[in-house]
Design a protein around this motif. Structure first.
Motif, PDB file in Angstrom:
ATOM      1  N   GLN A   1     -33.216  10.537  -6.751  1.00  0.00           N
ATOM      2  CA  GLN A   1     -32.009  11.059  -6.106  1.00  0.00           C
ATOM      3  C   GLN A   1     -32.111  12.572  -5.905  1.00  0.00           C
ATOM      4  O   GLN A   1     -31.730  13.094  -4.855  1.00  0.00           O
ATOM      5  N   VAL A   2     -32.615  13.258  -6.913  1.00  0.00           N
ATOM      6  CA  VAL A   2     -32.761  14.718  -6.795  1.00  0.00           C
ATOM      7  C   VAL A   2     -33.762  15.052  -5.691  1.00  0.00           C
ATOM      8  O   VAL A   2     -33.537  15.950  -4.870  1.00  0.00           O
ATOM      9  N   ARG A   3     -34.869  14.319  -5.649  1.00  0.00           N
ATOM     10  CA  ARG A   3     -35.872  14.556  -4.600  1.00  0.00           C
ATOM     11  C   ARG A   3     -35.269  14.313  -3.220  1.00  0.00           C
ATOM     12  O   ARG A   3     -35.452  15.106  -2.298  1.00  0.00           O
ATOM     13  N   ASP A   4     -34.528  13.232  -3.072  1.00  0.00           N
ATOM     14  CA  ASP A   4     -33.907  12.935  -1.775  1.00  0.00           C
ATOM     15  C   ASP A   4     -32.900  14.014  -1.372  1.00  0.00           C
ATOM     16  O   ASP A   4     -32.836  14.398  -0.204  1.00  0.00           O
TER      17      ASP A   4
ATOM     18  N   ALA B   1     -25.657  25.371  -3.622  1.00  0.00           N
ATOM     19  CA  ALA B   1     -24.289  24.862  -3.471  1.00  0.00           C
ATOM     20  C   ALA B   1     -24.311  23.430  -2.938  1.00  0.00           C
ATOM     21  O   ALA B   1     -23.548  22.575  -3.390  1.00  0.00           O
ATOM     22  N   ARG B   2     -25.173  23.163  -1.966  1.00  0.00           N
ATOM     23  CA  ARG B   2     -25.282  21.804  -1.424  1.00  0.00           C
ATOM     24  C   ARG B   2     -25.753  20.820  -2.490  1.00  0.00           C
ATOM     25  O   ARG B   2     -25.243  19.705  -2.587  1.00  0.00           O
ATOM     26  N   LEU B   3     -26.734  21.242  -3.283  1.00  0.00           N
ATOM     27  CA  LEU B   3     -27.230  20.350  -4.331  1.00  0.00           C
ATOM     28  C   LEU B   3     -26.147  20.097  -5.376  1.00  0.00           C
ATOM     29  O   LEU B   3     -26.005  18.970  -5.855  1.00  0.00           O
ATOM     30  N   ARG B   4     -25.395  21.136  -5.717  1.00  0.00           N
ATOM     31  CA  ARG B   4     -24.285  20.953  -6.670  1.00  0.00           C
ATOM     32  C   ARG B   4     -23.229  20.022  -6.092  1.00  0.00           C
ATOM     33  O   ARG B   4     -22.698  19.162  -6.788  1.00  0.00           O
ATOM     34  N   ALA B   5     -22.957  20.178  -4.802  1.00  0.00           N
ATOM     35  CA  ALA B   5     -21.974  19.311  -4.152  1.00  0.00           C
ATOM     36  C   ALA B   5     -22.451  17.862  -4.158  1.00  0.00           C
ATOM     37  O   ALA B   5     -21.680  16.938  -4.414  1.00  0.00           O
ATOM     38  N   MET B   6     -23.734  17.663  -3.889  1.00  0.00           N
ATOM     39  CA  MET B   6     -24.289  16.315  -3.915  1.00  0.00           C
ATOM     40  C   MET B   6     -24.232  15.745  -5.329  1.00  0.00           C
ATOM     41  O   MET B   6     -23.945  14.573  -5.519  1.00  0.00           O
ATOM     42  N   GLU B   7     -24.478  16.606  -6.304  1.00  0.00           N
ATOM     43  CA  GLU B   7     -24.438  16.194  -7.711  1.00  0.00           C
ATOM     44  C   GLU B   7     -23.028  15.766  -8.090  1.00  0.00           C
ATOM     45  O   GLU B   7     -22.857  14.789  -8.809  1.00  0.00           O
ATOM     46  N   GLY B   8     -22.048  16.485  -7.579  1.00  0.00           N
ATOM     47  CA  GLY B   8     -20.657  16.179  -7.903  1.00  0.00           C
ATOM     48  C   GLY B   8     -20.073  15.062  -7.055  1.00  0.00           C
ATOM     49  O   GLY B   8     -18.911  14.727  -7.193  1.00  0.00           O
ATOM     50  N   GLY B   9     -20.872  14.524  -6.165  1.00  0.00           N
ATOM     51  CA  GLY B   9     -20.405  13.428  -5.336  1.00  0.00           C
ATOM     52  C   GLY B   9     -19.617  13.894  -4.132  1.00  0.00           C
ATOM     53  O   GLY B   9     -19.042  13.096  -3.410  1.00  0.00           O
ATOM     54  N   GLU B  10     -19.571  15.190  -3.904  1.00  0.00           N
ATOM     55  CA  GLU B  10     -18.866  15.718  -2.746  1.00  0.00           C
ATOM     56  C   GLU B  10     -19.731  15.551  -1.506  1.00  0.00           C
ATOM     57  O   GLU B  10     -20.945  15.414  -1.587  1.00  0.00           O
ATOM     58  N   ASP B  11     -19.088  15.592  -0.394  1.00  0.00           N
ATOM     59  CA  ASP B  11     -19.829  15.556   0.859  1.00  0.00           C
ATOM     60  C   ASP B  11     -20.540  16.884   1.020  1.00  0.00           C
ATOM     61  O   ASP B  11     -19.921  17.943   1.037  1.00  0.00           O
ATOM     62  N   ALA B  12     -21.860  16.831   1.117  1.00  0.00           N
ATOM     63  CA  ALA B  12     -22.645  18.063   1.214  1.00  0.00           C
ATOM     64  C   ALA B  12     -22.504  18.738   2.561  1.00  0.00           C
ATOM     65  O   ALA B  12     -22.803  19.903   2.707  1.00  0.00           O
ATOM     66  N   ASN B  13     -22.076  18.012   3.542  1.00  0.00           N
ATOM     67  CA  ASN B  13     -21.916  18.572   4.888  1.00  0.00           C
ATOM     68  C   ASN B  13     -20.481  18.416   5.335  1.00  0.00           C
ATOM     69  O   ASN B  13     -20.171  17.623   6.215  1.00  0.00           O
ATOM     70  N   PRO B  14     -19.553  19.139   4.709  1.00  0.00           N
ATOM     71  CA  PRO B  14     -18.171  18.977   5.110  1.00  0.00           C
ATOM     72  C   PRO B  14     -17.975  19.421   6.555  1.00  0.00           C
ATOM     73  O   PRO B  14     -18.613  20.349   7.026  1.00  0.00           O
ATOM     74  N   VAL B  15     -17.094  18.719   7.217  1.00  0.00           N
ATOM     75  CA  VAL B  15     -16.821  19.044   8.611  1.00  0.00           C
ATOM     76  C   VAL B  15     -15.904  20.248   8.642  1.00  0.00           C
ATOM     77  O   VAL B  15     -14.828  20.254   8.064  1.00  0.00           O
TER      78      VAL B  15
END
Length: 181
Positions: free
Chosen positions: A104-107, A153-167
């Motif tokens: 998951q981290v690699r992806d 920040a994107r990786l942290r967002a992905m870690e937290g289950g947030e959308d990494a690409n917010p609109v």
């Protein structure tokens, strides 16, 4: 070709270089590789050759130094392989959960935009300083730091289950990709 007309007559020294290389490495194939590497170095450093000096001695010196560098490099590689072998013997195989997490981290890392992934890779994985990484990418240090910050920040967002690409409801017109969130 005479040595008088061309003081940088490398071709005329090939036989002597091959003989010396064979005596150093005792293997015809490795000797050819050694001569090749030495000639590449000689051509790269051609400007250091003094026309009043002996081309043969100069080339032999380069060949010898190339051989010593190869021996050092081989010893270093062997030490690293031995250390890795010792380490691998003490490490237990990762469990399935760990393997999934690593995947998951690699992806997530590979999903980063290219400029952020490049910056983060050079600093976090290759352990370059910010200045060195900025030099490699030919960008200012501030831009590099910005890219790394956004990647983290994107990786942290992905870690937290947030959308990494917010609109975003705001649209940036013009500028460069570094200005975008």
């Amino acid at each position: 070709m005479t040595t008088n007309s061309n003081p940088f007559n490398v071709i005329g020294q090939l036989a002597a270089l091959r003989r010396y290389a064979r005596s150093l490495v005792r293997n015809p194939d490795e000797a050819e590789d050694l001569v090749h590497d030495a000639l590449v170095r000689a051509l790269e450093r051609r400007s250091t050759f003094r026309s009043d000096g002996s081309i043969r001695n100069w080339l032999m010196s380069i060949l010898h130094n190339t051989h010593i560098d190869r021996l050092r490099r081989d010893r270093s590689v062997n030490r690293r392989h031995d250390a890795a072998r010792e380490l691998s013997e003490t490490v237990t195989p990762a469990g399935q959960e760990h393997t999934v997490r690593l995947s998951q981290v690699r992806d997530a890392f590979l999903a980063l935009p290219e400029e952020q992934r490049e910056a983060l890779h050079l600093v976090a994985i290759e352990e370059l300083s910010y200045q060195e990484a900025a030099d490699v990418l030919h960008i200012p240090v501030g831009t590099l730091m910005s890219r790394i910050s956004r990647a983290r920040a994107r990786l942290r967002a992905m870690e937290g289950g947030e959308d990494a690409n917010p609109v975003s409801h705001l649209r940036i017109v013009g500028g460069n990709p570094d200005d975008q969130p």
